[in-house]
Design an enzyme around this catalytic site. Structure first.
Site, PDB file in Angstrom:
ATOM      1  N   ARG A 257       0.834  -1.215   0.000  1.00  0.00           N
ATOM      2  CA  ARG A 257       0.000   0.000   0.000  1.00  0.00           C
ATOM      3  C   ARG A 257       0.861   1.254   0.000  1.00  0.00           C
ATOM      4  NH1 ARG A 257      -3.684  -2.813   3.624  1.00  0.00           N
ATOM      5  NH2 ARG A 257      -4.924  -4.070   2.193  1.00  0.00           N
ATOM      6  N   ASP A 304      30.078  -0.238   0.161  1.00  0.00           N
ATOM      7  CA  ASP A 304      29.804   0.272   1.510  1.00  0.00           C
ATOM      8  C   ASP A 304      30.902  -0.256   2.449  1.00  0.00           C
ATOM      9  OD1 ASP A 304      28.466   1.807   3.347  1.00  0.00           O
ATOM     10  OD2 ASP A 304      26.929   0.314   3.797  1.00  0.00           O
TER      11      ASP A 304
END
Lengths: 418, 289
Positions: A257, A304
């Protein structure tokens, strides 16, 4: 003109394919030239020919997120063991650390990188940033500038960043500039070092500033360490944000959603580039495939990497910063006694091999594009990350069957392997 | 004229390349003519020849260090760097893979300011190095050689040519299928330029070129099949594959196959040089039409 010719090799193409061919490099200028021009116009021979025996010749790898390596922490000021020394010696030690990484990292095929500084105490930015301008030392990878990750990131998604130093931007752009501007550098001035800013649009004052910051000549805005809704994230992209910092990490999980920052991969019009830490730990192989299949052209492999990134370092407990320590287990790095991942210890060439395995690619070409052509596009560098005539001859030779780095060239000069 | 027939395209390439390498190796430099001079074509028929020549070079069987080359033709209006230019073809398929000296590799410059002068200079340059020893060529389906399309003068020399509409259409596949992008003009050596070489070898392969082969060698010399001019050349050879012989009469094919072995025996006995017409006389008596 002194020309080096690579022959009998597979050249990485910009459509993610490999093409058998030759590559010509002017070793005086350190750039790729046209063999045809050399032959028909200059009417000269190459002075040296290297037979690559059917291995891959790729542009050198570009890492846009690396916190440190080989025991050097780009975010640590003053540098380790220099606390009691005069400032000029601290500066010298910091630059020596930067040069050490630049010199060693070529063994991983990396020829350009953005030292990444994580959230700092505010006044330390003024010390660090002037040291992080573009820098090319002899026989070493290029420092293209810096990537500042934080301090304008969300508390709720702080990861390993130190909570007391996180900031908001109540005065918008001027709050942000007051952190990154130093006596000698300004965000708005090109070529002073800034390349990439990771910020969270859900932090007060950030969303309103993205448009103005993204318009600055050298600044690329990245969304990261953020709880932004998909609407807010999409607005940030419309305003000019072009990257997502380590996708899936330090952001809400994909909810149908409100898919949040990850949902940008489903954007209808502009889809940003996104960084993926493909060390096999930070992102599950299936999640790597999901992201890559959704938006292959935006994928950028980042390490990273932490100071413990060193292909020659053993597993175990190692000192980090502020008295904290890290546990290294293979490619995994945890804050000691926690399950919190603290960056990675994988090198970029390992990430390429992982990516090739995870996506069942028939060759290393697709993964190589994610560490060469794509990051160059992100940073709008036309003379790196590709094998075009006129581009810098920063090159890496990759074994076509194992993906291992065989040799690395900076500006046409062999700096690793033979 | 000799007609050599081999099973397929790659055997044609192997035969021809081996033959050319032999000629280069046998060459005896003289003061007026210090280098072996080779005329070269582009296109799909010569590709197997180039592959084999490269292989012979890699195996140290031949060197191009002292060979001078002249290419047949080049488009006007596209840069050398264009992937479809004949400069690109020659560089990608041959020059970049052997030891030829860039100063010795000549191709007409379609970008020259003065194209007429460029063509005249090309002829003079060929003359100044002592003429071409061996000109290798291919043909089009209509029997044209270089850009000497049907109706070209058989006495032509290097010049500008407007390309036939059919040629432009046929070439469109190399230019994004866009007729507008296809060059409309070319610089090309003439029929007489080719025929002035001491030796001429024409490659004809594939079923689609069978009518051209039959027209060119079984019928009279005719400017509608420009390659038929080799009938007047004192030392010419056609190398064809079986497919290209489909329109020839059975008798023609049998005749040439039968004399190939005789020729080989004679060469073994007298050496190639003794059988070849005297170099000087050939060059002086370059075809008069």
């Amino acid at each position: 003109m002194r020309v080096l010719k690579f022959t009998n090799c597979y050249l990485l193409q910009e459509d993610d394919s490999l093409k058998k061919g030759d590559l010509y490099v002017d070793i005086e200028r350190g750039v790729i030239i046209s063999g045809k021009e050399l032959f028909f116009t200059a009417k000269e021979y190459p002075i040296e020919v290297i037979d690559l025996e059917e291995d891959i010749l790729s542009p050198g790898l570009i890492d846009v997120q690396i916190n440190g390596a080989y025991g050097v922490d780009f975010s640590l000021w003053p540098p380790i063991n220099t606390e009691n020394l005069p400032r000029d010696q601290q500066i010298a030690a910091y630059l020596a650390g930067l040069d050490k990484v630049s010199a060693k990292i070529v063994e991983t095929g990396t020829t350009s990188f953005l030292p990444t500084i994580i959230t700092q105490q505010q006044d330390l930015y003024r010390e660090l940033i002037p040291l992080l301008g573009p820098r090319s030392s002899e026989n070493s990878a290029h420092v293209l500038g810096y990537h500042a990750e934080g301090p304008f990131i969300a508390h709720s998604r702080k990861g390993a960043h130190a909570p007391p130093f996180l900031l908001t931007a109540p005065n918008g752009v001027s709050s942000i500039e007051s952190v990154y501007d130093s006596q000698t550098t300004k965000l708005e001035t090109p070529n002073t070092g800034i390349k990439l800013l990771t910020m969270a649009p859900d932090v007060e004052g950030v969303a309103e500033s993205i448009g103005a910051l993204a318009a600055l000549p050298d600044v690329v805005i990245s969304i990261g360490h953020s709880d932004a809704t998909v609407e807010l994230a999409a607005k940030s992209v419309r305003d000019g944000a072009r990257f997502i910092t380590h996708l899936f990490n330090a952001m809400p999980q994909l909810h149908h959603r409100d898919p949040g920052v990850i949902g940008l991969l489903g954007n209808q019009v502009q889809r940003p580039f996104y960084g993926l830490i493909v060390d096999g730990v930070h992102v599950h192989p299936n999640a790597v495939r999901l992201a890559y299949d959704a938006h292959p052209d935006g994928c950028i492999l980042v390490t990273d990497a932490m100071p413990l990134m060193d292909p020659h370092l053993e597993d175990g407990i190692h000192d980090w910063r502020d008295g904290r320590r890290l546990l290294k287990q293979g490619p995994r790095l945890y804050l000691e006694n926690t399950k919190t991942l603290a960056g990675s210890a994988s090198s970029l060439d390992e990430c390429i091999r992982n990516m090739t395995e995870f996506t069942n690619s028939p060759s290393y070409a697709k993964a190589l594009s994610c560490a060469t052509y794509h990051p160059a596009q992100l940073l709008q560098l036309s003379n790196k990350g590709n094998l075009r005539v006129g581009s810098d001859a920063d090159l890496v030779v990759i074994n076509r069957t194992t993906g291992e780095v065989k040799s690395t060239f900076i500006k046409g000069k062999c700096v690793y392997g033979n | 004229m000799r007609l050599i027939i081999r099973d397929d395209k790659s055997s044609v390439g192997a035969f021809t390349a081996t033959y050319i390498a032999k000629r280069i190796n046998e060459f005896k430099p003289t003061e007026d003519h210090p280098n072996f001079v080779l005329g070269l074509p582009t296109g799909s028929s010569p590709l197997p020849v180039y592959h084999k020549l490269i292989e012979l070079y890699v195996r140290d069987k031949v060197s191009f260090k002292d060979v001078i080359t002249f290419n047949m033709d080049e488009y006007v209006g596209i840069p050398k760097s264009h992937p479809e230019s004949y400069h690109s073809f020659m560089f990608d398929n041959f020059f970049s893979k052997v030891d030829i000296d860039p100063k010795n590799a000549h191709i007409l410059n379609g970008e020259a300011d003065n194209l007429v002068e460029e063509c005249e200079k090309y002829e003079e340059l060929i003359e100044s190095v002592g003429g071409i020893d061996l000109f290798l060529g291919g043909i089009g389906e209509d029997g044209h050689i270089a850009f000497n399309e049907p109706g070209s003068s058989l006495a032509s020399r290097t010049r500008m040519k407007t390309l036939a509409y059919d040629t432009i259409v046929a070439n469109a596949r190399f230019f994004d299928n866009d007729i507008q992008k296809v060059p409309r003009m070319a610089l090309t050596v003439g029929i007489a330029t080719v025929m002035s070489a001491r030796e001429v070898i024409i490659l004809i392969t594939g079923k689609h070129k069978a009518p051209a082969l039959a027209k060119s060698i079984e019928e009279g010399m005719n400017h509608m099949w420009t390659v038929s001019a080799i009938q007047q050349h004192p030392w010419a050879m056609v190398v064809a594959d079986e497919d290209a012989t489909l329109e020839l009469r059975v008798g023609t094919v049998r005749y040439f196959k039968s004399i190939e072995s005789v020729q080989a025996e004679q060469e073994l006995k007298y050496g190639n040089a003794a059988l070849r017409p005297k170099q000087r006389s050939i060059h002086a008596s370059s075809p008069r039409f």
